[in-house]
Every structure is written in structure tokens, then in C-alpha cells.
Design an enzyme around this catalytic site. Structure first.
Site, PDB file in Angstrom:
ATOM      1  N   ILE A  14     -29.541 -27.442  -2.113  1.00 41.07           N
ATOM      2  CA  ILE A  14     -30.498 -26.798  -3.006  1.00 41.07           C
ATOM      3  C   ILE A  14     -29.870 -26.544  -4.378  1.00 41.07           C
ATOM      4  CG2 ILE A  14     -29.959 -24.445  -2.255  1.00 41.07           C
ATOM      5  CD1 ILE A  14     -33.412 -25.870  -3.275  1.00 41.07           C
ATOM      6  N   ALA A  15     -28.560 -26.287  -4.414  1.00 36.44           N
ATOM      7  CA  ALA A  15     -27.879 -26.117  -5.706  1.00 36.44           C
ATOM      8  C   ALA A  15     -27.953 -27.401  -6.513  1.00 36.44           C
ATOM      9  CB  ALA A  15     -26.423 -25.715  -5.483  1.00 36.44           C
ATOM     10  N   LYS A  96     -34.754 -18.046  -2.143  1.00 37.05           N
ATOM     11  CA  LYS A  96     -35.495 -17.309  -1.117  1.00 37.05           C
ATOM     12  C   LYS A  96     -34.797 -17.472   0.244  1.00 37.05           C
ATOM     13  CE  LYS A  96     -36.942 -21.034   0.978  1.00 37.05           C
ATOM     14  NZ  LYS A  96     -36.458 -21.284   2.360  1.00 37.05           N
TER      15      LYS A  96
END
Length: 317
Positions: A14-15, A96
């Protein structure tokens, strides 16, 4: 006008995805990457064209050339990164869910509010223009129902973040936050919930499904699972119109609106205007305007969702 600069905390998938979205935004860039591994930070920094790489999150947060920190660590480490970022006065976009526990989320919000520093949960679904269209369109009439599922078969590995309790694993925090979150956006917080599910050998929730109940018979039917491949679609029903959201409903490329007095109406997403871009732009705009919270993803709603997911988890035997 100078570029709005980001520091990215962590180097996982996700980074990399959000880092690429930053690089694609005009007048934004990744200035630094931080990780517990300097080598991994250096590798991602080179990929994203960042000038600096750090072997600790504290060093990243102290970088004077960074305007905002994107927290991309596993859930259980969100507070560990957000706390020094807030202390350094950096705007924080936290992946999230906001934290792995209600206590950590509440502390994070308290620290940000006391310091007057911007903090927002990176719930990119809320910033997808098609989801925003559904949330804002008065043609639905009275909103009555939301139905949404998110599930896939994940190989069981007690060391993987999805299955490890110490990393905030489980279907609810990682997947359930999307169907529960769509219900929250459309119908608000429920008056009650009825959830069933099962636990993995590691103790985390492997699946959860049930109903969120609202006054007057309004309801949401939601499901999340690490055990099977679900449709991953959603439907929002009002008294005058319905929205069908194809998979993946949390990041739709198209939606179809239908009603008894209208021809089916298809809306297609502009690829440059996706949810990642929207949340990044919100952080930049809030920083420029001196806002410490987002009206699109308010902190009180992030805290309410943490409480709701915790309540759901307690109902799974």
C-alpha cells in the site's frame, strides 16, 4: 508554488501504491521514506524519486522537508508512527483502520486535537467520486438499505498480518471496514447490530456477517471473509432510486443508477480522479486552509467505526 511534500512510513504494497499516486499528482512529491529497515526505505525512496530515506519513523517525522506523513504500517503500529508525526506538527494521513484498537484510535485523535494538527483516516472509498455521487444524490428519496460484501480466500499463515492478532489481523478490521463503512456513509451509525462469524486458530475473526439495524426498519446487510471469494459488490436502495456498484465496490470504476421513472444511468470514473487522489488532495487543501479535520472523513466517524467493529467482533463466538 512549491510542491506539497510527503513522507511515507513503511514500504509494503500500500505504501508503494499510494506513493505512486502521490507522484502522479501535480505539485506533489514523495520527499522521504522511513522504515525500520534503512535498506528497504532506500529502495522505495529510489523507486519514488525521494531525496531522503530513514531507518526509523522518528527520523522520518523529524525531516523538515516533509509536510505530511502517510502512515502505511500494519494497523497495530499506526499510533507508534502517528504520535511522533503529530508531535513534529506534520499533517497525518493514516491508513485505515485508524488503529488496531479503540484505545489507540482515541489516543491518536486526542493527541492531534490537542496539538491542532491535521489527522485523517485514509478511507479512500469515501473519496471515490462515484461513491460521493451516491452519497449526495437526492434522487434516491428516503434511503432504506445497503448491501455489501468483501471477501477472498486468504491462505492461513499465523505470521501474516491478516491472521496475526498482534498486527491487528482479522476480516473485520481489514475488509469489514468497507461494507460497514459504506453503511455508515449512507445510513449513519446503526441503533443495533446482529453479527455472526468464526474465528481463526490464531484467534482473529476469519469471517463476519450480519445486519446493522436502524430506526424504522432501515438496515444494512454486510459480510467480510478471509475464507471465501465473495461477490464484492454493493447495492444502495432508496424509495425512488437504486445504485448497483460492481466489484470492487470500495473502488468502483462504474455504477448504474435505476428507478421506476428513469432510464438506467451509468456513471464511469475518470481514472485520474480516483479515491487515492481525492484523499491526497484533501490533506493538501486542509493544510493550506489551516483545517485540522476533514469534513469528508471526520475523526468522530473514524472513532465511531472503530467502536462498531469492536462491537461486531465481540459477537463472534
Amino acid at each position: 508554488m512549491r510542491d506539497f511534500t510527503w513522507g511515507i512510513a513503511a514500504t509494503g504494497g500500500i505504501a508503494r501504491t499510494v506513493g505512486a499516486a502521490i507522484a502522479a499528482e501535480p505539485r506533489m512529491r514523495v520527499a522521504a521514506v522511513g522504515s525500520r529497515s534503512l535498506a528497504r526505505a532506500q529502495a522505495l525512496a529510489a523507486t519514488l524519486g525521494a531525496e531522503s530515506a530513514y531507518g526509523s519513523y522518528e527520523q522520518l517525522c523529524a525531516d523538515p522537508g516533509v509536510d505530511a506523513i502517510y502512515v502505511a504500517t500494519p494497523h497495530a503500529q499506526h499510533l507508534e508512527v502517528a504520535e511522533p508525526a503529530i508531535a513534529a506538527g506534520k499533517a497525518v494521513l493514516c491508513e485505515k483502520p485508524l488503529a488496531a484498537t479503540v484505545d489507540d484510535a482515541e489516543k491518536m485523535v486526542r493527541l492531534a486535537r490537542e496539538a491542532g494538527v491535521f489527522l485523517m483516516e485514509a478511507m479512500w472509498m469515501r473519496f471515490n467520486p462515484l461513491i460521493r455521487l451516491i452519497a449526495d444524490d437526492p434522487r434516491f428519496g428516503a434511503l432504506r438499505s445497503v448491501q455489501a460484501t468483501f471477501g477472498f480466500a486468504a491462505p492461513y499463515d499465523p505470521a501474516h498480518r491478516l491472521w496475526a492478532p498482534e498486527l491487528g489481523g482479522g476480516a473485520l478490521l481489514d475488509l469489514g471496514i468497507y461494507p460497514f463503512g459504506l453503511a455508515q456513509l449512507i445510513l449513519g451509525m446503526p441503533a443495533d447490530l446482529r453479527i455472526t462469524g468464526s474465528l481463526a486458530p490464531s484467534g482473529v475473526d476469519a469471517e463476519a456477517a450480519g445486519a446493522l439495524l436502524y430506526p424504522g426498519g432501515r438496515h444494512a446487510l454486510v459480510a467480510a471473509s478471509l475464507l471465501g471469494n465473495y461477490p464484492n459488490t454493493a447495492c444502495v436502495v432508496g424509495t425512488q432510486m437504486r445504485a448497483d456498484i460492481p466489484a470492487p465496490f470500495w473502488a468502483p470504476q462504474r455504477i448504474v443508477l435505476t428507478g421506476p421513472s428513469m432510464e438506467p444511468e451509468e456513471h464511469v470514473l475518470d481514472p485520474a480522479d480516483n479515491g487515492y487522489a481525492g484523499e491526497l488532495r484533501e490533506v493538501r487543501a486542509a493544510t493550506a486552509e489551516g483545517r485540522t479535520e476533514s469534513s469528508i472523513m471526520p475523526l468522530d466517524e473514524s472513532l465511531a467505526m472503530m467502536g462498531l467493529l469492536a462491537d461486531a467482533r465481540r459477537q463472534i463466538a
